[in-house]
Design an enzyme around this catalytic site. Structure first.
Site, PDB file in Angstrom:
ATOM      1  N   PHE A 123    -117.779  47.526 -43.329  1.00 42.32           N
ATOM      2  CA  PHE A 123    -118.663  46.966 -42.297  1.00 42.32           C
ATOM      3  C   PHE A 123    -117.768  46.272 -41.287  1.00 42.32           C
ATOM      4  CE2 PHE A 123    -120.937  42.990 -41.091  1.00 42.32           C
ATOM      5  CZ  PHE A 123    -122.201  43.417 -40.750  1.00 42.32           C
ATOM      6  N   ALA A 130    -113.487  37.317 -31.982  1.00 37.39           N
ATOM      7  CA  ALA A 130    -114.927  37.204 -32.247  1.00 37.39           C
ATOM      8  C   ALA A 130    -115.198  37.211 -33.746  1.00 37.39           C
ATOM      9  CB  ALA A 130    -115.678  38.350 -31.568  1.00 37.39           C
ATOM     10  N   TRP A 156    -109.867  42.036 -40.112  1.00 37.78           N
ATOM     11  CA  TRP A 156    -110.286  41.534 -41.437  1.00 37.78           C
ATOM     12  C   TRP A 156    -111.410  42.386 -42.044  1.00 37.78           C
ATOM     13  CZ3 TRP A 156    -111.387  37.137 -37.804  1.00 37.78           C
ATOM     14  CH2 TRP A 156    -110.267  36.346 -37.591  1.00 37.78           C
ATOM     15  N   ARG A 269    -105.446  22.913 -76.235  1.00 37.36           N
ATOM     16  CA  ARG A 269    -104.313  22.091 -75.818  1.00 37.36           C
ATOM     17  C   ARG A 269    -104.418  20.699 -76.454  1.00 37.36           C
ATOM     18  NH1 ARG A 269     -99.114  21.701 -73.959  1.00 37.36           N
ATOM     19  NH2 ARG A 269     -98.874  20.034 -72.428  1.00 37.36           N
ATOM     20  N   GLN A 337    -106.750  21.646 -62.817  1.00 34.88           N
ATOM     21  CA  GLN A 337    -106.465  20.264 -63.257  1.00 34.88           C
ATOM     22  C   GLN A 337    -106.500  20.161 -64.784  1.00 34.88           C
ATOM     23  OE1 GLN A 337    -105.557  18.265 -60.950  1.00 34.88           O
ATOM     24  NE2 GLN A 337    -105.284  16.415 -62.160  1.00 34.88           N
ATOM     25  N   ILE A 338    -107.468  20.835 -65.392  1.00 36.22           N
ATOM     26  CA  ILE A 338    -107.579  20.783 -66.859  1.00 36.22           C
ATOM     27  C   ILE A 338    -106.382  21.459 -67.519  1.00 36.22           C
ATOM     28  CG2 ILE A 338    -108.952  21.699 -68.807  1.00 36.22           C
ATOM     29  CD1 ILE A 338    -111.467  21.028 -67.113  1.00 36.22           C
ATOM     30  N   HIS A 339    -105.813  22.461 -66.850  1.00 36.40           N
ATOM     31  CA  HIS A 339    -104.627  23.142 -67.392  1.00 36.40           C
ATOM     32  C   HIS A 339    -103.337  22.374 -67.133  1.00 36.40           C
ATOM     33  CE1 HIS A 339    -107.301  26.636 -67.681  1.00 36.40           C
ATOM     34  NE2 HIS A 339    -106.381  27.254 -68.393  1.00 36.40           N
ATOM     35  N   GLU A 364    -118.515  36.114 -44.267  1.00 42.46           N
ATOM     36  CA  GLU A 364    -119.987  36.229 -44.187  1.00 42.46           C
ATOM     37  C   GLU A 364    -120.642  34.895 -43.819  1.00 42.46           C
ATOM     38  OE1 GLU A 364    -122.119  38.824 -46.720  1.00 42.46           O
ATOM     39  OE2 GLU A 364    -120.320  39.939 -47.294  1.00 42.46           O
ATOM     40  N   GLU A 368    -119.247  25.868 -42.197  1.00 45.65           N
ATOM     41  CA  GLU A 368    -119.685  25.105 -41.015  1.00 45.65           C
ATOM     42  C   GLU A 368    -120.827  25.846 -40.312  1.00 45.65           C
ATOM     43  OE1 GLU A 368    -116.554  25.896 -41.762  1.00 45.65           O
ATOM     44  OE2 GLU A 368    -115.627  23.962 -42.150  1.00 45.65           O
TER      45      GLU A 368
HETATM   46  C1  LIG Z   1    -110.503  38.371 -46.639  1.00 46.02           C
HETATM   47  C2  LIG Z   1    -111.509  38.519 -45.536  1.00 46.02           C
HETATM   48  C3  LIG Z   1    -112.410  39.581 -45.558  1.00 46.02           C
HETATM   49  C4  LIG Z   1    -113.312  39.751 -44.501  1.00 46.02           C
HETATM   50  N1  LIG Z   1    -114.140  40.847 -44.501  1.00 46.02           N
HETATM   51  C5  LIG Z   1    -114.860  41.119 -43.375  1.00 46.02           C
HETATM   52  C6  LIG Z   1    -115.591  42.367 -43.278  1.00 46.02           C
HETATM   53  O1  LIG Z   1    -115.625  43.182 -44.205  1.00 46.02           O
HETATM   54  N2  LIG Z   1    -116.230  42.643 -42.104  1.00 46.02           N
HETATM   55  C7  LIG Z   1    -116.208  41.783 -41.047  1.00 46.02           C
HETATM   56  O2  LIG Z   1    -116.811  42.103 -40.026  1.00 46.02           O
HETATM   57  N3  LIG Z   1    -115.561  40.584 -41.134  1.00 46.02           N
HETATM   58  C8  LIG Z   1    -114.867  40.247 -42.252  1.00 46.02           C
HETATM   59  N4  LIG Z   1    -114.166  39.072 -42.338  1.00 46.02           N
HETATM   60  C9  LIG Z   1    -114.169  38.154 -41.198  1.00 46.02           C
HETATM   61  C10 LIG Z   1    -114.938  36.864 -41.466  1.00 46.02           C
HETATM   62  O3  LIG Z   1    -116.308  37.129 -41.515  1.00 46.02           O
HETATM   63  C11 LIG Z   1    -114.532  35.838 -40.373  1.00 46.02           C
HETATM   64  O4  LIG Z   1    -113.206  35.452 -40.664  1.00 46.02           O
HETATM   65  C12 LIG Z   1    -115.465  34.657 -40.361  1.00 46.02           C
HETATM   66  O5  LIG Z   1    -116.714  35.030 -39.857  1.00 46.02           O
HETATM   67  C13 LIG Z   1    -114.915  33.502 -39.504  1.00 46.02           C
HETATM   68  O6  LIG Z   1    -114.499  33.940 -38.257  1.00 46.02           O
HETATM   69  P1  LIG Z   1    -113.036  33.526 -37.720  1.00 46.02           P
HETATM   70  O7  LIG Z   1    -112.084  33.831 -38.797  1.00 46.02           O
HETATM   71  O8  LIG Z   1    -112.824  34.141 -36.392  1.00 46.02           O
HETATM   72  O9  LIG Z   1    -113.088  31.961 -37.584  1.00 46.02           O
HETATM   73  P2  LIG Z   1    -113.649  31.100 -36.301  1.00 46.02           P
HETATM   74  O10 LIG Z   1    -114.960  31.629 -35.940  1.00 46.02           O
HETATM   75  O11 LIG Z   1    -112.551  31.142 -35.283  1.00 46.02           O
HETATM   76  O12 LIG Z   1    -113.747  29.710 -36.957  1.00 46.02           O
HETATM   77  C14 LIG Z   1    -112.640  28.811 -37.105  1.00 46.02           C
HETATM   78  C15 LIG Z   1    -113.201  27.470 -37.592  1.00 46.02           C
HETATM   79  O13 LIG Z   1    -114.118  26.948 -36.615  1.00 46.02           O
HETATM   80  C16 LIG Z   1    -115.373  26.741 -37.213  1.00 46.02           C
HETATM   81  N5  LIG Z   1    -116.445  27.090 -36.277  1.00 46.02           N
HETATM   82  C17 LIG Z   1    -116.580  28.205 -35.521  1.00 46.02           C
HETATM   83  N6  LIG Z   1    -117.718  28.181 -34.827  1.00 46.02           N
HETATM   84  C18 LIG Z   1    -118.344  27.031 -35.165  1.00 46.02           C
HETATM   85  C19 LIG Z   1    -119.574  26.424 -34.785  1.00 46.02           C
HETATM   86  N7  LIG Z   1    -120.437  27.021 -33.937  1.00 46.02           N
HETATM   87  N8  LIG Z   1    -119.896  25.229 -35.341  1.00 46.02           N
HETATM   88  C20 LIG Z   1    -119.064  24.615 -36.214  1.00 46.02           C
HETATM   89  N9  LIG Z   1    -117.883  25.132 -36.610  1.00 46.02           N
HETATM   90  C21 LIG Z   1    -117.528  26.320 -36.089  1.00 46.02           C
HETATM   91  C22 LIG Z   1    -115.408  27.663 -38.423  1.00 46.02           C
HETATM   92  O14 LIG Z   1    -116.337  27.232 -39.390  1.00 46.02           O
HETATM   93  C23 LIG Z   1    -113.980  27.594 -38.909  1.00 46.02           C
HETATM   94  O15 LIG Z   1    -113.785  26.449 -39.688  1.00 46.02           O
HETATM   95  C24 LIG Z   1    -113.319  38.832 -43.420  1.00 46.02           C
HETATM   96  C25 LIG Z   1    -112.443  37.742 -43.422  1.00 46.02           C
HETATM   97  C26 LIG Z   1    -111.544  37.574 -44.447  1.00 46.02           C
HETATM   98  C27 LIG Z   1    -110.589  36.408 -44.416  1.00 46.02           C
END
Ligand SMILES: Cc1cc2nc3c(=O)[nH]c(=O)nc-3n(C[C@H](O)[C@H](O)[C@H](O)COP(=O)(O)OP(=O)(O)OC[C@H]3O[C@@H](n4cnc5c(N)ncnc54)[C@H](O)[C@@H]3O)c2cc1C
Length: 381
Positions: A123, A130, A156, A269, A337-339, A364, A368
């Site tokens: 997906f 974005a 990602w 332990r 911590q327990i380990h 997903e 926040e």
């Molecule tokens: C291992 C992994 C697998 C993934 N798999 C998929 C996948 O299969 N398909 C896919 O489409 N995506 C996937 N993702 C992407 C994932 O969904 C995004 O990383 C996630 O939605 C956060 O977006 P960002 O990393 O750009 O962080 P940002 O949006 O840049 O956020 C950075 C920080 O700002 C905070 N923030 C952002 N906006 C707000 C707001 N409006 N209010 C308060 N705080 C805010 C966030 O909570 C976070 O702490 C994956 C990510 C990882 C790490």
């Protein structure tokens, strides 16, 4: 109100649990170490009907209710967090996009092989610029005759480098904000212009490849559009809403693995001439860990119940995912911590559980963003 599992749900738990204990747990450290996609396990899960749990049998699925599906993901993730992501991204995200928004021909062509586990799904929504802010995506799909030409990139994407079917979101009307986003079925093998740029090196979630994708004049016929033009954003939100229940399940599975391991260790332990589990501080840690797991499971099943009943469950799935993901990290932390010193080494899987748990708070919907969603629902925004 009935808190007991039905006989069928208990049967699913027993079946998946046995598979996980026999086939997944023994290779979980190896998957964590090699970070290789566990194709052999995926094939075995396909045989057991675990690659299409919630889809009707007519589309190759197992026809399970959403509680049973969540139970399945919980058990799989108890064995390997990476495998949990493989199945959840394949099913809740890619598969569900086709099930909910595909027409009959698209379901037959693309959902059926996914649900049967012959194909793997991904997906592709997030981009470098974005993540939480989905509407700022830049990937564009331009219509040319009876085709769409897709240009851009995604970041990602779980299963992105191994998938046979990828649901890709792109802007068909760049000036229409979130109403200008559409979704397409992309077939990496057949469609020229689908490029896997990279797979990420990650803290955890090993075995599930997280790919950077590029689309370079990627042409798809018009019958690959899912639903209508402009419906992609709402489709993504609906899909993620169901997906969050299964990230709660993945969180629970990892938390349970961390708890089981810590409880066993606390009985074995000895320090100061007695098992550490007899110290009140350790006993209380175990009590808190289990209490959090039980509470998270109730939130997960409450969200699944509302989904099954066809009620609005945005707040419920957000709360289930938010709480389960946070307690998963907390429980895994206490597990280390327990380990004591052993927990910080690779001699025990406690540190793997911690690394795998952290991801639940990010993908997903970050914690926040989920708090924003829950707050909006509470305040009727
Ligand atoms: C291992 C992994 C697998 C993934 N798999 C998929 C996948 O299969 N398909 C896919 O489409 N995506 C996937 N993702 C992407 C994932 O969904 C995004 O990383 C996630 O939605 C956060 O977006 P960002 O990393 O750009 O962080 P940002 O949006 O840049 O956020 C950075 C920080 O700002 C905070 N923030 C952002 N906006 C707000 C707001 N409006 N209010 C308060 N705080 C805010 C966030 O909570 C976070 O702490 C994956 C990510 C990882 C790490």
């Amino acid at each position: 109100m009935d808190f007991a599992l039905s006989a069928e749900q208990q049967q699913i738990r027993d079946m998946v649990s046995e598979f996980v204990d026999e086939e997944v747990v023994p290779v979980a450290d190896e998957i964590d170490h090699t970070d290789e996609f566990p194709q052999a396990l995926v094939d075995e899960m396909a045989e057991l009907g675990l690659m299409g749990m919630p889809f009707p049998e007519e589309y190759g699925g197992a026809g399970l209710d959403y509680h049973s599906y969540a139970i399945g993901i919980e058990e799989i993730s108890r064995g390997s967090g990476g495998l949990g992501t493989v199945v959840a991204a394949h099913t809740s995200l890619a598969g569900n996009m086709l099930y909910e928004f595909g027409d009959e021909s698209q379901k037959e062509s693309y959902l059926t092989p996914l649900a049967a586990g012959e194909d793997v799904g991904a997906f592709a929504l997030s981009e470098a610029g974005a993540g939480s802010d989905v509407p700022s995506m830049e990937t564009a799909a331009e219509r040319e005759g009876d085709e769409y030409v897709i240009n851009g990139g995604k970041l990602w994407i779980s299963n992105g480098s191994v998938a046979d079917t990828v649901t890709v979101f792109a802007k068909t009307d760049p000036d229409a904000g979130n109403k200008g986003i559409s979704s397409f079925v992309v077939r990496p093998e057949a469609d020229d212009g689908f490029i896997v740029e990279n797979t990420e090196e990650k803290l955890g979630d090993k075995g599930c490849p997280t790919a950077e994708l590029r689309f370079d004049d990627l042409r798809v016929p018009e019958d690959r559009l899912l639903g209508e033009e402009g419906e992609g954003f709402v489709q993504a939100l609906k899909t993620l809403n169901g997906g969050r229940i299964t990230i709660a399940a993945r969180s629970l599975g990892i938390a349970r693995a961390a708890f089981d391991e810590a409880r066993e260790y606390a009985g074995e332990r000895e320090q100061f001439g007695q098992p550490i589990g007899e110290f009140q501080s350790i006993k209380h840690k175990l009590a808190d860990m289990d209490t959090k797991i039980q509470a998270a499971r109730m939130l997960m099943h409450k969200a699944a119940d509302k989904k099954i009943r066809g009620e609005d469950y945005i707040k419920d799935s957000s709360q289930a995912k938010l709480y389960a993901s946070e307690i998963s990290r907390e429980v895994a932390n206490e597990g280390i911590q327990i380990h004591g010193g052993y927990g910080y080494t690779k001699d025990f899987p406690a540190e793997r559980f911690y690394r795998d748990a952290k991801l639940n708070e990010i993908y997903e919907g970050t914690s926040e963003v989920l708090r924003n969603t829950i707050g909006d629902q509470l305040l009727d925004n």
